[in-house]
Design a protein around this motif. Structure first.
Motif, PDB file in Angstrom:
ATOM      1  N   LYS A  10      72.550  53.304 -86.317  1.00 43.07           N
ATOM      2  CA  LYS A  10      71.761  53.893 -87.409  1.00 43.07           C
ATOM      3  C   LYS A  10      71.870  53.034 -88.663  1.00 43.07           C
ATOM      4  O   LYS A  10      70.879  52.792 -89.361  1.00 43.07           O
ATOM      5  N   ALA A  11      73.083  52.554 -88.959  1.00 45.40           N
ATOM      6  CA  ALA A  11      73.277  51.725 -90.151  1.00 45.40           C
ATOM      7  C   ALA A  11      72.551  50.393 -90.006  1.00 45.40           C
ATOM      8  O   ALA A  11      71.989  49.866 -90.967  1.00 45.40           O
ATOM      9  N   ARG A  12      72.559  49.846 -88.788  1.00 47.59           N
ATOM     10  CA  ARG A  12      71.883  48.556 -88.553  1.00 47.59           C
ATOM     11  C   ARG A  12      70.370  48.695 -88.714  1.00 47.59           C
ATOM     12  O   ARG A  12      69.707  47.854 -89.347  1.00 47.59           O
ATOM     13  N   LEU A  13      69.811  49.770 -88.174  1.00 49.94           N
ATOM     14  CA  LEU A  13      68.368  49.993 -88.299  1.00 49.94           C
ATOM     15  C   LEU A  13      67.989  50.260 -89.752  1.00 49.94           C
ATOM     16  O   LEU A  13      66.940  49.810 -90.221  1.00 49.94           O
ATOM     17  N   ALA A  14      68.860  50.984 -90.448  1.00 54.99           N
ATOM     18  CA  ALA A  14      68.588  51.259 -91.860  1.00 54.99           C
ATOM     19  C   ALA A  14      68.623  49.974 -92.684  1.00 54.99           C
ATOM     20  O   ALA A  14      67.908  49.832 -93.678  1.00 54.99           O
ATOM     21  N   ALA A  15      69.452  49.018 -92.255  1.00 52.75           N
ATOM     22  CA  ALA A  15      69.554  47.731 -92.951  1.00 52.75           C
ATOM     23  C   ALA A  15      68.484  46.748 -92.477  1.00 52.75           C
ATOM     24  O   ALA A  15      68.455  45.598 -92.915  1.00 52.75           O
ATOM     25  N   ASN A  16      67.635  47.206 -91.540  1.00 52.04           N
ATOM     26  CA  ASN A  16      66.545  46.378 -91.011  1.00 52.04           C
ATOM     27  C   ASN A  16      67.086  45.067 -90.412  1.00 52.04           C
ATOM     28  O   ASN A  16      66.552  43.989 -90.662  1.00 52.04           O
ATOM     29  N   MET A  17      68.124  45.210 -89.608  1.00 49.93           N
ATOM     30  CA  MET A  17      68.754  44.041 -88.976  1.00 49.93           C
ATOM     31  C   MET A  17      68.675  44.172 -87.463  1.00 49.93           C
ATOM     32  O   MET A  17      68.723  45.274 -86.919  1.00 49.93           O
ATOM     33  N   THR A  18      68.529  43.032 -86.791  1.00 50.60           N
ATOM     34  CA  THR A  18      68.570  43.019 -85.336  1.00 50.60           C
ATOM     35  C   THR A  18      70.013  42.928 -84.877  1.00 50.60           C
ATOM     36  O   THR A  18      70.912  42.629 -85.664  1.00 50.60           O
ATOM     37  N   GLU A  19      70.228  43.195 -83.598  1.00 49.79           N
ATOM     38  CA  GLU A  19      71.584  43.094 -83.047  1.00 49.79           C
ATOM     39  C   GLU A  19      72.111  41.668 -83.173  1.00 49.79           C
ATOM     40  O   GLU A  19      73.285  41.445 -83.457  1.00 49.79           O
ATOM     41  N   LYS A  20      71.208  40.711 -83.002  1.00 48.12           N
ATOM     42  CA  LYS A  20      71.611  39.302 -83.093  1.00 48.12           C
ATOM     43  C   LYS A  20      72.015  38.942 -84.521  1.00 48.12           C
ATOM     44  O   LYS A  20      73.000  38.231 -84.741  1.00 48.12           O
TER      45      LYS A  20
END
Length: 239
Positions: A10-20
């Motif tokens: 959720k935090a990664r999507l909120a930060a608009n970042m990919t897994e890579k």
């Protein structure tokens, strides 16, 4: 998906970042982030704090403490014992030498081909008795980087590692190890039983052997007093 994995995603999507992108910022492999988010990777408290900090989460809650709010996980059902049925004996039919040779060659070829693809990995309990087997893929002649004959699954008999998100009935894939990998779940031999514990290296050749059920328990032992058997590289959740 675990609560920690859900929080990271959720935090990664909120930060608009990919897994890579997240993996690069944290200095880990992309597969590490994917497995952490799906709950298939055991993430240490320090690693979890670092990942959440990179994502801009303020005052991230300790992963060891947040487990107190998690619901109970049912014990993985113990596999039912089974007996391989013995077929009724049929009248023997003599084979020619050519038929015997052809049958043997076919069986050898089949076993060689199958052995290079999958392997029946034994599942053991704390008393070192094999209670089940799980098919695992063999890649490049190895399972998780180790010789296929040297790996095994350890079935957690209780909630001694609950604070590290490992529950009774969970299966830990162990590869051979003679020395401790700090801040990792290790398979140890103690008092005639095999136990899984989180182990941290300390100064002076000492080791911090940790369990965490209801309370966090830490035992400081000399390195020579701990008999290391394996390193946990994969977790399979109980059903």
């Amino acid at each position: 998906m675990s609560r920690l994995g859900d929080s990271i995603k959720k935090a990664r999507l909120a930060a608009n970042m990919t897994e890579k992108q997240l993996a690069k910022k944290c200095g880990v492999a992309e597969s590490f982030i994917k497995e952490a988010e799906s709950g298939r990777r055991i993430v240490s408290d320090d690693q979890a704090q670092r990942i959440l900090k990179v994502l801009g989460v303020k005052n991230p809650v300790s992963t060891e403490l947040e487990v107190a709010n998690e619901g109970e996980v049912k014990l993985r059902a113990k596999p039912r014992p089974y007996i391989i049925p013995v077929p009724e004996k049929e009248p023997e039919k003599k084979q020619t030498e050519e038929e015997v040779r052809a049958t043997g060659e076919a069986n050898d070829a089949w076993l060689d081909a199958l052995g290079g693809v999958v392997k029946r990995v034994p599942v053991i309990g704390e008393d070192n008795v094999v209670i089940d087997h799980i098919l695992m893929p063999v890649i490049g002649g190895k399972i998780e980087g180790a010789h296929p004959e040297k790996v095994l699954f350890y079935r957690c008999p209780d909630d001694s590692l609950r604070g590290f998100r490992v529950y009774a009935g969970d299966l830990l894939l162990m590869v051979p190890a003679k020395t401790v990998v700090s801040d990792s779940i290790m398979l140890l031999q103690k008092d005639g039983k095999r136990i899984a514990r989180k182990v941290t290296k300390l100064d002076g050749g000492r080791l911090n052997v940790q369990s965490f059920d209801v309370d966090f328990v830490s035992e400081i032992l000399p390195n020579q007093d701990v008999y290391v058997l394996g390193l946990c590289v994969k977790l399979i959740r109980s059903m």
